[in-house]
Every structure is written in C-alpha cells, then in structure tokens.
Scaffold this motif. Sequence first.
Motif, PDB file in Angstrom:
ATOM      1  N   GLU A 151       1.078  -0.908   0.288  1.00 14.87           N
ATOM      2  CA  GLU A 151       0.134  -0.078   0.494  1.00 14.87           C
ATOM      3  C   GLU A 151       0.553   1.402   0.331  1.00 14.87           C
ATOM      4  O   GLU A 151       0.441   2.445  -0.529  1.00 14.87           O
ATOM      5  CB  GLU A 151      -0.778  -0.347   1.497  1.00 14.87           C
ATOM      6  N   VAL A 152       1.833   1.520   0.973  1.00 16.59           N
ATOM      7  CA  VAL A 152       2.737   2.440   0.943  1.00 16.59           C
ATOM      8  C   VAL A 152       3.310   2.796  -0.517  1.00 16.59           C
ATOM      9  O   VAL A 152       4.036   4.139  -0.352  1.00 16.59           O
ATOM     10  CB  VAL A 152       3.648   2.449   2.071  1.00 16.59           C
ATOM     11  N   ASP A 153       3.987   1.550  -0.870  1.00  9.78           N
ATOM     12  CA  ASP A 153       5.065   1.906  -2.151  1.00  9.78           C
ATOM     13  C   ASP A 153       4.891   2.849  -3.097  1.00  9.78           C
ATOM     14  O   ASP A 153       5.418   3.323  -3.350  1.00  9.78           O
ATOM     15  CB  ASP A 153       5.525   0.494  -2.220  1.00  9.78           C
ATOM     16  N   PRO A 154       3.197   2.293  -3.452  1.00  4.68           N
ATOM     17  CA  PRO A 154       2.922   3.306  -4.634  1.00  4.68           C
ATOM     18  C   PRO A 154       2.664   4.959  -4.122  1.00  4.68           C
ATOM     19  O   PRO A 154       3.154   5.484  -5.091  1.00  4.68           O
ATOM     20  CB  PRO A 154       1.392   2.461  -5.235  1.00  4.68           C
ATOM     21  N   TYR A 155       1.915   5.148  -3.268  1.00  6.05           N
ATOM     22  CA  TYR A 155       1.867   5.841  -2.876  1.00  6.05           C
ATOM     23  C   TYR A 155       3.432   6.993  -2.436  1.00  6.05           C
ATOM     24  O   TYR A 155       3.275   8.146  -2.734  1.00  6.05           O
ATOM     25  CB  TYR A 155       1.491   5.985  -1.199  1.00  6.05           C
TER      26      TYR A 155
END
Length: 120
Positions: free
Chosen positions: A32-36
């Motif tokens: 979830e965090v990596d694309p952000y």
Amino acid sequence: MLDHKLLEAEGILVLTPQAPLTSDDFQGIAAEVDPYIESKGNLQGILIEAESFPGWHDFGSFVSHVQFVRNHHRHVKKIAAVSDSEFLTIAPKIASHFVQAEVRHFAFGDREAAMTWLKE
C-alpha cells in the motif's frame, strides 16, 4: 497482526498492532505504501498506536520488520509512537540512531497531540 491505514491526504500511515507482528504484515503495508511513496516522494509521518507492544510472531517476522524499516526510513519525515508500553517508550530513542525520521514518544491517549505533531 498489524492493522494499517494510509491517510493519503495527510501522508500519514497509521499502524495499530493487534497481535504479534508477522512477515505478511510488512508485505501488506509495503504493497500500500510503496505506490504512494513512488507518486508523492515521502510520507509525512507514521503513527504507531498501541497500548502495549505484542512483539513478533517469530524471528522471520522480526527480520521482515528490520527490512521494512531499512527500505522505507528515508521516505518518512516523522514517527510518533503513541503508547504506554515500556518497549514503545524506549523504542524511539533506539530508533533515532537508525532512521532519518524524527521520532517522538507520546503517552497512550495523546493520539491527537501526536497527529498534530506529525502534520507540522
């Protein structure tokens, strides 16, 4: 089990440990965090909220946690630990030697103060 929620508008990741942490917890958070991070550059902060720290499921889970920190710490400006747990009270002092983020402890129940600090 590590519940997580990304507050995209604020750029803050909220982590709430519910049971001993597992490798799958960190894989789910990274997904979830990596694309952000890829689109925005950084997280404004991470809020860890736990009345007590449940530890890790096994040594592999601990290693996954260390790898997650190693791979992401340069993309986080601040980390707030909101807890009365003995471990999470001293963890910010230890973590400050290994991460670039500014790390601060808040008493359990001071979530609002922690969020205000993270948004500054």
